[in-house]
Design an enzyme around this catalytic site. Sequence first.
Site, short mmCIF file in Angstrom:
data_model
loop_
_atom_site.label_atom_id
_atom_site.label_comp_id
_atom_site.label_asym_id
_atom_site.label_seq_id
_atom_site.Cartn_x
_atom_site.Cartn_y
_atom_site.Cartn_z
N ARG A 37 -1.27 -2.49 5.45
CA ARG A 37 -2.59 -3.09 5.21
C ARG A 37 -3.01 -3.86 6.46
O ARG A 37 -2.53 -4.96 6.72
CB ARG A 37 -2.50 -4.04 4.00
N SER A 65 -7.82 8.81 -0.71
CA SER A 65 -8.57 8.61 -1.92
C SER A 65 -9.77 9.54 -1.84
O SER A 65 -10.48 9.56 -0.85
CB SER A 65 -9.02 7.15 -1.96
N ARG A 103 -1.29 4.93 7.96
CA ARG A 103 -0.32 5.07 6.87
C ARG A 103 0.44 6.39 7.00
O ARG A 103 1.62 6.48 6.65
CB ARG A 103 -1.00 4.99 5.51
N ARG A 156 -11.46 -3.76 7.98
CA ARG A 156 -11.56 -4.40 6.66
C ARG A 156 -10.99 -5.80 6.70
O ARG A 156 -9.89 -6.00 7.19
CB ARG A 156 -10.81 -3.56 5.62
N GLU A 159 -0.45 4.83 -1.62
CA GLU A 159 -1.73 5.50 -1.38
C GLU A 159 -1.94 5.83 0.10
O GLU A 159 -1.74 5.00 0.98
CB GLU A 159 -2.86 4.58 -1.83
#
Length: 426
Positions: free
Chosen positions: A277, A352, A391, A262, A349
């Site tokens: 991130r 999801s 994560r 990403r 988070e």
Amino acid sequence: MLDPKLLRSDPQFVAQRLALRGFTLDIARLESLESRRRELQTATEQLQNERNVRSKAIGKAKAAGEDIQPLLAEVGQLGDDLDRAKRELAEVQRAWDDMVAGLPNLPHDSVPEGADENDNVELHRWGTPREFDFEVRDHVDLGARFGYLDFELATKLTGSRFAVMRGPIARLHRALAQFMLDKQTQEHGYEECYVPYMVNADSLVGTGQLPKFGEDLFRLTGDNGYYLIPTAEVPLTNFVRDEILDRAALPLKLTAHTPCFRSEAGAYGRDTRGMIRQHQFDKVEMVQVVEPATSYAVLEEMRGHAEAILRALELPYRVVTLCAGDMGFGAAKTYDLEVWLPSQRTYREISSVSNCEDFQARRMQARFRSPEQKKPQLVHTLNGSGLAVGRCLLAVLENFQNADGSIDVPAILQPYMGGVTRINAD
RNA sequence: GGAGAGGUGGCAGAGUGGUCGAAUGCACCGCACUCGAAAUGCGGCAUACCUUCGCGGGUAUCGAGGGUUCAAAUCCCUCCCUCUCCGCCA
């Protein structure tokens, strides 16, 4: 993509639902495009029909040995008219397509109202954050201890927002992914898949990353215009693009462990420290393709599949229902799983899980056939992380740390670590 | 990367620029025959969109996109993909 019939028959309703997620639908423009489209399409098809009829007549006349010159003369003007009509229609059609392709999915009735993450609603918590009798280190410090987690090295090799893992931390990372994949396949019934890490634009349009969110993607140079996948949701969900499935083939349950790429173009300045991130991270993804009637039950089921990983790892977490304003483009309803991070004293988070209903299916033309219904119906698609490996790794490092900077290996992972029970020890 | 052969409906497989949305076979569905089944016979059997209250009518789609033509599955160009052989490689 939203149902064009619904857009046409009840634009007020659509606008009202979209407003919940902070999206303003330009009804006037939509209706004007739609009425022009209809007008032009009807006119164009009439011209086309006339030309087809005349061409056939010419064919017959010729076969019968008649003189076709007068017929050719009659048809002369028609071609130009038809070309013009087709051009105008294509223009309007494209404007309409562009507009509709840019509309996000409608939030489900059960989705809470709200503008951003502050309005998300907590569903429940699991586990109790551990009390430390020493000053906790964050994963960056823990990982730096023996050079097992090295961001500076990654910066030299590539640039910012990458990580190098070495030794036991690299192995822990692998162990996590293996464990997750085993759990999803052996206990939750997903089929393990290995998929391309590059996809074409059609696949990205199908799942909704394109045309709107190209700047979040890494596009490869070269003629074919491939993109690095931002999530395995893209290749897995596109398995059913342009397919008409047998109902017996549903539910289709797929999982894959892949890296995700990403560019996070809009996220500069956020979470710059550590591996929260990154431009590249690993994830075990779950995808289900189901009959519409079952999709909300399946959403709950998939949330459970994601939660099971955190429970097995004994990581405290909470589940939130995203409010309408915080949901992704294609989702009708989303649960986020947030894991406890001691260094930040907050939940972050880590998964999801979304039901996209028929939003992606319509873009992909993914349908199924049942004996009762004559026409094929759109499937519903769901996806969820089960889980984000990077994560999860940092959550383990931080939650299982000891005063001396060593880290206990969660019991469930020890078999995947060759029996190692503690890493980072002197 | 080089040379050659191909891409047609769920599958297999025809198709001379003109009644081709496409023969035929298989699969599938309905009906007939049968006590039932098999076999056989008859019929049906793509998708999307437009139009109609409905019956129906129309448009598009033969790998994708352009072009030639009154008319393209069929001719021309570009691209993609598959197969065979060669080269290279994990």
